[in-house]
Design a protein around this motif. Structure first.
Motif, PDB file in Angstrom:
ATOM      1  N   VAL A 288       0.811  -1.218   0.000  1.00  0.00           N
ATOM      2  CA  VAL A 288       0.000   0.000   0.000  1.00  0.00           C
ATOM      3  C   VAL A 288       0.847   1.272   0.000  1.00  0.00           C
ATOM      4  O   VAL A 288       0.551   2.210  -0.757  1.00  0.00           O
ATOM      5  N   LYS A 292       0.482   4.053  -2.944  1.00  0.00           N
ATOM      6  CA  LYS A 292       0.149   5.456  -2.701  1.00  0.00           C
ATOM      7  C   LYS A 292       1.171   6.385  -3.349  1.00  0.00           C
ATOM      8  O   LYS A 292       0.821   7.399  -3.957  1.00  0.00           O
ATOM      9  N   LYS A 322      -7.764   1.899  -4.699  1.00  0.00           N
ATOM     10  CA  LYS A 322      -8.120   3.086  -3.914  1.00  0.00           C
ATOM     11  C   LYS A 322      -7.574   2.959  -2.494  1.00  0.00           C
ATOM     12  O   LYS A 322      -8.300   2.606  -1.558  1.00  0.00           O
ATOM     13  N   PRO A 323      -6.267   3.221  -2.315  1.00  0.00           N
ATOM     14  CA  PRO A 323      -5.674   3.070  -0.978  1.00  0.00           C
ATOM     15  C   PRO A 323      -6.196   4.063   0.051  1.00  0.00           C
ATOM     16  O   PRO A 323      -6.016   3.852   1.250  1.00  0.00           O
ATOM     17  N   ASP A 324      -6.858   5.127  -0.402  1.00  0.00           N
ATOM     18  CA  ASP A 324      -7.436   6.118   0.514  1.00  0.00           C
ATOM     19  C   ASP A 324      -8.957   6.035   0.548  1.00  0.00           C
ATOM     20  O   ASP A 324      -9.636   6.969   1.014  1.00  0.00           O
ATOM     21  N   GLU A 329     -13.017  -0.740   0.110  1.00  0.00           N
ATOM     22  CA  GLU A 329     -12.163  -0.494  -1.055  1.00  0.00           C
ATOM     23  C   GLU A 329     -10.701  -0.793  -0.739  1.00  0.00           C
ATOM     24  O   GLU A 329      -9.974  -1.314  -1.582  1.00  0.00           O
ATOM     25  N   ILE A 330     -10.271  -0.469   0.458  1.00  0.00           N
ATOM     26  CA  ILE A 330      -8.892  -0.761   0.861  1.00  0.00           C
ATOM     27  C   ILE A 330      -8.669  -2.269   0.933  1.00  0.00           C
ATOM     28  O   ILE A 330      -7.608  -2.769   0.548  1.00  0.00           O
ATOM     29  N   LYS A 331      -9.671  -3.008   1.390  1.00  0.00           N
ATOM     30  CA  LYS A 331      -9.538  -4.464   1.474  1.00  0.00           C
ATOM     31  C   LYS A 331      -9.306  -5.084   0.104  1.00  0.00           C
ATOM     32  O   LYS A 331      -8.567  -6.086  -0.021  1.00  0.00           O
TER      33      LYS A 331
END
Length: 518
Positions: A288, A292, A322-324, A329-331
């Motif tokens: 991650v 980013k 979409k790391p933010d 979405e992060i999962k």
């Protein structure tokens, strides 16, 4: 009609004769030029007795000659049997013995390796050398090509002919030759073009080894669309950046470790990388923090592919990075995406029962790009291909939307720097040391490589053996990148009641990252 890879080559030479097929070390080769040289090589091989479905082995780094050898096989129906140039001589000997090629095309720098094993390869009738001094026992590649007819060989492949014989290691430690047909390669090329959104104006940069399916599949995909390939001999981060800027590269393919190295190139923040719209990564998840950083510099360009030599699999698309984003979405960044078009996925337990959402089991894949089977290995073929499904040996689970999450590997495969390393193969090399009594290999997490190889070894009583000595012992038996990076010496290995090493316990005891101490 595009039924074979030979049709792709001929189609591009007809439609786009003056457009670049390849850019390599400052050279630009058009589709017409590439087709002519591939035809001449196919003819030269035919004149030396090579016939449809004979194996043509290739031992070289990424070069234009490698692509011409592929082209000759595409046009005439020869089988391209690739050899990983990073392998040790005994490994190369095994592959060349198993695949029984009648011709070996090789780069001059590997003449010494071939010289060591040539007396055990009586089936190879013709050796073609390029890129340096030609040994007395070989022919000059350029001379053979120049003497070939521009019309090519009189044979043509059928869609169900084997195009590629590409070796991939197995749990037994012996490589398996994956047979891939022209029909499967057309399917994988269309899948690549679809999933990556390739168009005729794309310029695809490739630096991964072209003997692997990763780079080869992408090359097929972009050429099916009539786009261009910018080929690198090897991975040099600064050169990669310079080439993207100079050649206006639109798409590139890297392992996450390569992405990290490229983003660390001096002056990367000032480089004009605006032409780049996609970075396809594979072989391991994207950390991650690295993701980013890449998104901040380049925008939404990252796309992940999961697959294997035996067939295609899943895609995590650019819009799904979409790391933010939300927790959900992060999962998704921990997944390898959803099934690509014309790919079905099932998760089963040991009894073959399909498992519900969220429950891990073996991953099965059914796809139009699937392999035909394993060369000279019917037992492995029967085990891997059942009722139209490919049993991957990977363990994972699906969520409610069909996102696939990998949780383990039944085959004890270690992925280090984008290369697949199989524990059993390394263990056999370690066990060949006379002072080793017992040994097992595991993968340990590494921030740069993704994983590194760690040996857990028991030495004979009264013997003192150093880590460096044991690692060096492996150099002559297996490729350097497969060697352990660390060794832990123990009194005994944990075992299951069956007598097998308990790798779950082994990882718990000795699987801490190197930074935390072995």
């Amino acid at each position: 009609m595009i039924d074979t890879l030979g049709d792709v080559l001929r189609n591009n030479a007809y439609k786009f004769p003056n457009e670049n097929a390849y850019t390599y070390s400052g050279r630009h080769v058009t589709f017409a030029q590439h087709a002519e040289r591939a035809n001449r090589l196919a003819s030269g091989l035919w004149k030396r007795g090579i016939r449809r479905q004979d194996r043509v082995s290739i031992l070289a780094q990424n070069t234009l000659e490698f692509m011409e050898a592929y082209g000759a096989c595409e046009l005439a129906g020869y089988i391209a049997a690739t050899v990983n140039w990073r392998l040790a001589p005994p490994e190369i000997l095994y592959i060349l013995t198993d695949s029984t090629p009648r011709v070996l095309i090789f780069e001059a720098q590997y003449a010494g390796v071939i010289e060591q094993i040539r007396d055990r390869l009586p089936h190879i009738e013709t050796y073609l050398c390029f890129g340096g001094a030609v040994p007395a026992w070989a022919e000059d590649y350029e001379a053979v090509l120049a003497a070939g007819d521009v019309e090519g060989a009189p044979s043509r492949p059928t869609p169900d002919d084997i195009m590629h014989l590409i070796y991939t290691s197995g749990t037994t430690g012996r490589p398996k030759g994956v047979m891939r047909t022209h029909r499967a390669e057309i399917a994988i090329g269309i899948l690549m073009a679809t999933e990556l959104g390739l168009i005729v104006s794309d310029r695809l940069q490739l630096m991964m080894p072209i003997f692997h399916v990763g780079a080869r599949f992408l090359q097929i995909g972009v050429h099916i669309r009539g786009g261009s390939v910018v080929l690198h001999r090897e991975f040099k981060p600064a050169e990669i950046v310079e080439t993207i800027v100079r050649e206006r590269v639109t798409m590139t393919h890297m392992a996450p470790t390569m992405v990290q190295a490229v983003l660390s190139v001096a002056g990367i923040d000032e480089a004009d990388l605006s032409s780049l719209h996609t970075i396809c990564y594979s072989a391991a998840p994207m950390p991650v923090p690295l993701l980013k950083r890449g998104l901040k510099l380049l925008g939404p360009v990252f796309l992940q592919l999961y697959g294997m030599t035996e067939g295609g699999g899943t895609t995590l698309h650019k819009r799904q990075h979409k790391p933010d984003g939300t927790p959900e979405e992060i999962k998704l960044l921990g997944s390898v995406g959803q099934a690509a078009p014309n790919v079905d996925i099932r998760i089963i337990d040991e009894a073959g029962t399909e498992l519900p959402v969220g429950e891990p089991g073996e991953i099965l894949i059914k796809t139009t790009s699937q392999m035909l089977g394993y060369w000279n290995n019917s037992a492995a073929t029967i085990s891997a291909l059942r009722d139209g499904w490919y049993y991957t040996g990977d363990l994972g689970y699906l969520d409610e939307q069909g996102f696939l999450y990998l949780v383990d590997r039944k085959k004890d495969m270690i992925i280090s720097g984008g290369e697949n390393i199989y524990s059993r193969e390394v263990e056999e090399a370690l066990a060949a040391h006379p002072d080793i009594q017992d040994v097992a290999v595991i993968g340990v997490k590494d921030e740069y490589w993704g994983e590194t190889v760690r040996a857990v070894a028991v030495v004979n009583p009264g013997v003192t053996l150093g880590e460096a000595e044991l690692i060096e012992h492996c150099r002559s038996l297996i490729a350097s990148y497969k060697k352990p990076k660390s060794v832990v010496f123990v009194d005994e290995l944990p075992r299951l009641p069956s007598g097998k090493v308990n790798k779950v316990v082994l990882r718990q005891l000795h699987g801490a990252p190197a930074a935390a101490g072995a």
